[in-house]
Design a protein around this motif. Structure first.
Motif, PDB file in Angstrom:
ATOM      1  N   GLN A 134       0.812  -1.215   0.000  1.00 38.91           N
ATOM      2  CA  GLN A 134       0.000   0.000   0.000  1.00 38.91           C
ATOM      3  C   GLN A 134       0.848   1.269   0.000  1.00 38.91           C
ATOM      4  OE1 GLN A 134      -3.373   0.037  -0.371  1.00 38.91           O
ATOM      5  NE2 GLN A 134      -3.034  -2.120  -0.730  1.00 38.91           N
ATOM      6  N   ALA A 135       2.069   1.195   0.477  1.00 42.18           N
ATOM      7  CA  ALA A 135       2.923   2.379   0.523  1.00 42.18           C
ATOM      8  C   ALA A 135       4.260   2.054  -0.119  1.00 42.18           C
ATOM      9  CB  ALA A 135       3.135   2.810   1.970  1.00 42.18           C
ATOM     10  N   ASP A 136       4.798   3.043  -0.826  1.00 45.08           N
ATOM     11  CA  ASP A 136       6.116   2.873  -1.426  1.00 45.08           C
ATOM     12  C   ASP A 136       7.174   3.144  -0.382  1.00 45.08           C
ATOM     13  OD1 ASP A 136       5.325   2.355  -4.103  1.00 45.08           O
ATOM     14  OD2 ASP A 136       4.824   4.470  -4.332  1.00 45.08           O
ATOM     15  N   ASP A 137       8.351   2.589  -0.595  1.00 48.10           N
ATOM     16  CA  ASP A 137       9.504   2.918   0.231  1.00 48.10           C
ATOM     17  C   ASP A 137       9.939   4.318  -0.201  1.00 48.10           C
ATOM     18  OD1 ASP A 137      11.990   3.291   1.312  1.00 48.10           O
ATOM     19  OD2 ASP A 137      12.833   1.413   0.586  1.00 48.10           O
ATOM     20  N   SER A 138       9.626   5.330   0.606  1.00 52.18           N
ATOM     21  CA  SER A 138       9.834   6.716   0.180  1.00 52.18           C
ATOM     22  C   SER A 138      11.297   7.025  -0.102  1.00 52.18           C
ATOM     23  CB  SER A 138       9.265   7.687   1.206  1.00 52.18           C
ATOM     24  OG  SER A 138       9.884   7.509   2.448  1.00 52.18           O
ATOM     25  N   GLY A 139      12.225   6.388   0.599  1.00 51.52           N
ATOM     26  CA  GLY A 139      13.641   6.610   0.324  1.00 51.52           C
ATOM     27  C   GLY A 139      14.025   6.129  -1.057  1.00 51.52           C
ATOM     28  N   THR A 140      13.563   4.929  -1.409  1.00 49.97           N
ATOM     29  CA  THR A 140      13.851   4.383  -2.735  1.00 49.97           C
ATOM     30  C   THR A 140      13.193   5.228  -3.809  1.00 49.97           C
ATOM     31  OG1 THR A 140      13.991   2.158  -1.824  1.00 49.97           O
ATOM     32  CG2 THR A 140      13.599   2.327  -4.193  1.00 49.97           C
ATOM     33  N   LEU A 141      11.946   5.621  -3.564  1.00 49.79           N
ATOM     34  CA  LEU A 141      11.229   6.444  -4.536  1.00 49.79           C
ATOM     35  C   LEU A 141      11.940   7.779  -4.742  1.00 49.79           C
ATOM     36  CD1 LEU A 141       8.815   6.846  -6.397  1.00 49.79           C
ATOM     37  CD2 LEU A 141       7.526   7.674  -4.426  1.00 49.79           C
ATOM     38  N   ALA A 142      12.385   8.415  -3.664  1.00 49.54           N
ATOM     39  CA  ALA A 142      13.079   9.702  -3.765  1.00 49.54           C
ATOM     40  C   ALA A 142      14.364   9.557  -4.577  1.00 49.54           C
ATOM     41  CB  ALA A 142      13.376  10.254  -2.376  1.00 49.54           C
ATOM     42  N   ARG A 143      15.120   8.482  -4.341  1.00 51.15           N
ATOM     43  CA  ARG A 143      16.361   8.267  -5.102  1.00 51.15           C
ATOM     44  C   ARG A 143      16.050   8.033  -6.585  1.00 51.15           C
ATOM     45  NH1 ARG A 143      17.481   5.640  -0.366  1.00 51.15           N
ATOM     46  NH2 ARG A 143      16.963   3.580  -1.160  1.00 51.15           N
ATOM     47  N   ALA A 144      14.995   7.276  -6.864  1.00 53.34           N
ATOM     48  CA  ALA A 144      14.628   7.016  -8.255  1.00 53.34           C
ATOM     49  C   ALA A 144      14.179   8.301  -8.940  1.00 53.34           C
ATOM     50  CB  ALA A 144      13.526   5.958  -8.322  1.00 53.34           C
ATOM     51  N   LEU A 145      13.390   9.109  -8.252  1.00 52.81           N
ATOM     52  CA  LEU A 145      12.955  10.380  -8.837  1.00 52.81           C
ATOM     53  C   LEU A 145      14.148  11.277  -9.132  1.00 52.81           C
ATOM     54  CD1 LEU A 145       9.761  11.102  -6.700  1.00 52.81           C
ATOM     55  CD2 LEU A 145       9.849  10.503  -9.123  1.00 52.81           C
ATOM     56  N   THR A 146      15.114  11.309  -8.228  1.00 57.76           N
ATOM     57  CA  THR A 146      16.316  12.097  -8.444  1.00 57.76           C
ATOM     58  C   THR A 146      17.063  11.603  -9.684  1.00 57.76           C
ATOM     59  OG1 THR A 146      16.505  12.541  -6.085  1.00 57.76           O
ATOM     60  CG2 THR A 146      18.491  12.858  -7.397  1.00 57.76           C
ATOM     61  N   ALA A 147      17.114  10.291  -9.866  1.00 56.91           N
ATOM     62  CA  ALA A 147      17.775   9.723 -11.044  1.00 56.91           C
ATOM     63  C   ALA A 147      17.089  10.151 -12.336  1.00 56.91           C
ATOM     64  CB  ALA A 147      17.818   8.198 -10.944  1.00 56.91           C
ATOM     65  N   TYR A 148      15.777  10.386 -12.264  1.00 56.23           N
ATOM     66  CA  TYR A 148      15.032  10.847 -13.437  1.00 56.23           C
ATOM     67  C   TYR A 148      15.037  12.373 -13.553  1.00 56.23           C
ATOM     68  CZ  TYR A 148      13.203   6.323 -14.867  1.00 56.23           C
ATOM     69  OH  TYR A 148      13.090   5.040 -15.336  1.00 56.23           O
ATOM     70  N   GLY A 149      15.726  13.046 -12.649  1.00 56.26           N
ATOM     71  CA  GLY A 149      15.843  14.499 -12.742  1.00 56.26           C
ATOM     72  C   GLY A 149      14.733  15.264 -12.045  1.00 56.26           C
ATOM     73  N   VAL A 150      13.961  14.604 -11.195  1.00 49.35           N
ATOM     74  CA  VAL A 150      12.893  15.276 -10.448  1.00 49.35           C
ATOM     75  C   VAL A 150      13.479  15.786  -9.152  1.00 49.35           C
ATOM     76  CG1 VAL A 150      10.648  14.996  -9.329  1.00 49.35           C
ATOM     77  CG2 VAL A 150      11.156  13.753 -11.452  1.00 49.35           C
ATOM     78  N   PRO A 151      13.361  17.118  -8.887  1.00 46.73           N
ATOM     79  CA  PRO A 151      13.939  17.643  -7.653  1.00 46.73           C
ATOM     80  C   PRO A 151      13.270  17.048  -6.421  1.00 46.73           C
ATOM     81  CG  PRO A 151      12.671  19.335  -8.802  1.00 46.73           C
ATOM     82  CD  PRO A 151      12.681  18.116  -9.675  1.00 46.73           C
ATOM     83  N   ALA A 152      14.059  16.883  -5.362  1.00 50.56           N
ATOM     84  CA  ALA A 152      13.544  16.330  -4.104  1.00 50.56           C
ATOM     85  C   ALA A 152      12.561  17.300  -3.471  1.00 50.56           C
ATOM     86  CB  ALA A 152      14.696  16.036  -3.155  1.00 50.56           C
ATOM     87  N   GLU A 153      11.506  16.748  -2.872  1.00 48.79           N
ATOM     88  CA  GLU A 153      10.537  17.566  -2.141  1.00 48.79           C
ATOM     89  C   GLU A 153      10.987  17.664  -0.689  1.00 48.79           C
ATOM     90  OE1 GLU A 153       6.712  15.734  -2.308  1.00 48.79           O
ATOM     91  OE2 GLU A 153       6.604  15.828  -4.477  1.00 48.79           O
ATOM     92  N   PRO A 154      10.624  18.777  -0.039  1.00 47.66           N
ATOM     93  CA  PRO A 154      10.894  18.819   1.408  1.00 47.66           C
ATOM     94  C   PRO A 154      10.145  17.695   2.108  1.00 47.66           C
ATOM     95  CG  PRO A 154      10.171  20.970   0.563  1.00 47.66           C
ATOM     96  CD  PRO A 154      10.017  19.981  -0.543  1.00 47.66           C
TER      97      PRO A 154
END
Length: 161
Positions: free
Chosen positions: A136-156
């Motif tokens: 039901q929930a993503d691993d937010s750390g993994t998701l944040a790292r993956a988003l960064t790899a795709y060039g999406v800036p980190a959210e606070p």
């Protein structure tokens, strides 16, 4: 969603695409759009206790709510009785979805980006439907790292749900 309603929606969207200069809308893109409207605008899925008229909530019910109908049966009857109003409600849902996600217009269904996104969303939906233990929930750390790899800036951290 019943085949009759999908067919009616495809005819409506094909006419709009022709006027806008875009190619025909694929069945897959239409299905993704229907799911997005049902979830984002129609509050799908509803908890079982909040929908007394049906034992289960369906995508069709969520889609109907997004268009301002009580449920799928109400939408089906009203669309049959007044197809012009139904078309206007579809256009309103399309505009509301674009506004919700900050888009000027819906993407060109013939673009490679649209095709990839549609295929990815369909893969995700298929995998989820076949796995009742889907997390039901993503691993937010993994998701944040993956988003960064795709060039999406980190959210606070406080902005994340």
């Amino acid at each position: 969603m019943t085949p009759k309603l999908i067919e009616r929606l495809n005819r409506l969207e094909a006419g709009q695409a022709g006027r806008a200069g875009q190619g025909p809308v694929s069945c897959e893109l239409t299905q993704v759009w229907l799911r997005a409207v049902a979830i984002a605008l129609g509050g799908y899925p509803r908890p079982r206790a909040s929908a007394p008229s049906h034992p289960e909530d369906s995508f069709s019910d969520g889609f109907a709510r997004a268009l301002g109908y009580a449920d799928h049966d109400d939408m089906d009857a009203q669309a049959e009785a007044n197809p012009k109003e139904w078309g206007q409600r579809i256009e309103g849902a399309d505009a509301a979805l674009c506004a919700r996600y900050g888009a000027d217009a819906c993407p060109d269904p013939q673009s490679s980006g649209s095709k990839v996104m549609t295929a990815a969303l369909n893969e995700w939906a298929e995998a989820k439907s076949q796995n009742p233990d889907w997390p039901q929930a993503d691993d937010s750390g993994t998701l944040a790292r993956a988003l960064t790899a795709y060039g999406v800036p980190a959210e606070p951290a406080e902005a994340r749900p």
